[in-house]
Motif scaffolding. Structure first.
Motif, short mmCIF file in Angstrom:
data_model
loop_
_atom_site.label_atom_id
_atom_site.label_comp_id
_atom_site.label_asym_id
_atom_site.label_seq_id
_atom_site.Cartn_x
_atom_site.Cartn_y
_atom_site.Cartn_z
N HIS A 155 40.09 58.42 60.30
CA HIS A 155 39.54 59.05 59.10
C HIS A 155 39.93 60.53 59.05
O HIS A 155 39.99 61.18 60.09
CB HIS A 155 38.01 58.91 59.09
N ASP A 158 35.53 62.20 58.55
CA ASP A 158 34.21 61.66 58.87
C ASP A 158 34.22 60.86 60.17
O ASP A 158 33.94 59.66 60.18
CB ASP A 158 33.70 60.81 57.71
N ASP A 159 34.55 61.53 61.28
CA ASP A 159 34.66 60.89 62.57
C ASP A 159 34.34 61.95 63.63
O ASP A 159 34.91 63.04 63.60
CB ASP A 159 36.09 60.35 62.76
N GLY A 191 34.98 68.18 57.74
CA GLY A 191 35.31 68.03 59.15
C GLY A 191 35.50 69.36 59.86
O GLY A 191 34.98 69.57 60.96
N GLY A 246 31.72 63.20 53.57
CA GLY A 246 31.38 62.11 54.48
C GLY A 246 29.92 62.08 54.86
O GLY A 246 29.19 63.07 54.70
N THR A 249 29.63 64.22 58.25
CA THR A 249 29.81 65.65 57.97
C THR A 249 28.68 66.19 57.10
O THR A 249 28.26 67.34 57.29
CB THR A 249 31.17 65.91 57.29
N SER A 250 28.16 65.41 56.19
CA SER A 250 27.04 65.89 55.36
C SER A 250 25.81 66.18 56.22
O SER A 250 25.11 67.18 56.02
CB SER A 250 26.69 64.85 54.29
#
Length: 413
Positions: A155, A158-159, A191, A246, A249-250
């Motif tokens: 991704h 979002d990882d 990110g 993401g 991340t949010s």
């Protein structure tokens, strides 16, 4: 007996994760410089340090998270290969390091991706598949191929592995410039700012983390504030033009980031132009969003020691030329003047004589006799010219009007 508060829930990425990522990738990425900009400091009233991530091999910080992820794959996952959906820096960063490590890489891009980005990604050894007219369509196809062929999906933001890798930018910045008290970071999917805010929050002294979000894609601000502002446009900062941030991340942005400010297209253009003129460095629109935030919200940062990440330098040369010319027009150094003339011998000569007297260089002259509401013997002349500055341009216009010419500047963006 005092009530004991429950401990705050652990976030998906810790400071230990970021430091481990830095040890893991440090030998295979460029440790880009963090340098003070005295001119930008004078302009903004802050002490400004710049982190030149546009000097990575693929010209963007995305290499960090991609490499950190690749190095944690199992041998079987490496053998089967990785896949991603991207039309930009994530594609190139992943393709480059996958090729270097001998891991097959497939990148799904929208069909309207500029050919230069397709060629650059293929040049790093990736198999590029063009699918769909939007990123969402390319993303859906990549997930389908992941399931069908057993690829590992990487991704773009979002990882936790990606976030930890991106956070290494802040580790280096704070080692090189320990006086920094505010990090200003472009924010798209989240990110980079999630990783950097993790480092900022773990510092021994208070550090602020501030995101710079494109005004036309304010998804991070609207989610943070619980508002609804669905906007979109052809932004210069396409690298952070994310409609939906993401989930991971949010959560991290909500917990760690102090503020998010919006930046206009004009601020982005100004930042790109200033970085080329002052720092002699090429930065893409998204990469300049941190500086754009600083320029647009000077009161917010005045008196602070600010670290700004120049997170990418992949900008189309024609677009860069357009940005620079528009900046010249706004400063008055490049202008187009529209004059109403009588269609008779010597009319244009009399105009040119005034340009000569004022020492203004004429670049182009356009006559218009047909598509105008003037009488048949009237004409409109547009003259593109080059002046020293705004005051010089105003002096020229005043001289033309004093000579009896009907003249007005043609508005610029």
């Amino acid at each position: 007996m005092a009530t004991q508060l429950a401990p705050a829930p652990a976030l998906p990425v810790s400071i230990e994760d970021v430091h481990t990522a830095h040890r893991r990738i440090a030998d295979s990425i460029v440790r880009t410089p963090t340098l003070i900009s005295r001119t930008l400091s004078q302009m903004t009233g802050a002490t400004v340090y710049l982190k030149f991530e546009n000097l990575q091999f693929t010209a963007a910080y995305k290499e960090r998270g991609a490499l950190n992820t690749l190095l944690q794959l199992s041998d079987e996952a490496r053998r089967k290969g990785v896949i991603a959906a991207s039309a930009g820096n994530h594609a190139q960063g992943l393709a480059y390091h996958a090729n270097r490590l001998g891991v097959p890489a497939t990148i799904v891009m929208p069909r309207n991706t500029p050919i230069v980005k397709v060629v650059q990604t293929q040049g790093h050894g990736a198999d590029v598949i063009l699918e769909g007219d939007t990123f969402d369509a390319a993303y859906a196809h990549a997930r389908l191929l992941e399931a069908e062929r057993g690829f590992s999906f990487v991704h773009p933001f979002d990882d936790p592995r990606i976030i930890a890798g991106q956070g290494t930018v802040a580790v280096e910045m704070l080692e090189d410039a320990p006086d920094i008290d505010t990090l200003v970071v472009p924010i798209g999917g989240g990110g980079l700012i999630s990783g950097m805010a993790t480092v900022a929050r773990a510092a021994a002294r208070p550090l602020q983390g501030v995101g710079g979000d494109a005004e036309w894609y304010p998804s991070k601000v609207t989610r943070r504030n619980g508002t609804h502002n669905p906007r979109a446009g052809d932004t210069l900062a396409e690298g952070i033009a994310v409609k939906e941030p993401g989930g991971i991340t949010s959560e991290m942005v909500r917990a760690l980031v102090d503020d998010i400010v919006l930046v206009s297209e004009r601020s982005l253009e100004e930042a790109v132009s200033l970085l080329l003129q002052i720092e002699k460095t090429v930065v893409e629109g998204a990469g300049a969003a941190g500086l754009a935030a600083l320029l647009a919200h000077r009161d917010r940062f005045q008196g602070r020691t600010v670290g700004v990440v120049l997170c990418g330098g992949n900008i189309d040369t024609r677009l860069l030329a357009n940005v620079l010319l528009r900046d010249l027009a706004r400063s008055g150094r490049l202008a187009r003047l529209r004059l109403r003339l009588q269609d008779q011998p010597g009319a244009l000569f009399n105009v040119a004589r005034i340009f000569d007297q004022e020492r203004v260089n004429i670049i182009e002259v356009y006559h218009q006799r047909v598509f105008t509401t003037l009488p048949a013997k009237g004409l409109i002349t547009d003259i593109e010219c080059e002046t020293r500055d705004r005051a010089h341009l105003d002096q020229l216009v005043a001289a033309l009007r004093a000579a009896g010419f009907d003249v007005r500047p043609v508005e610029h963006a």
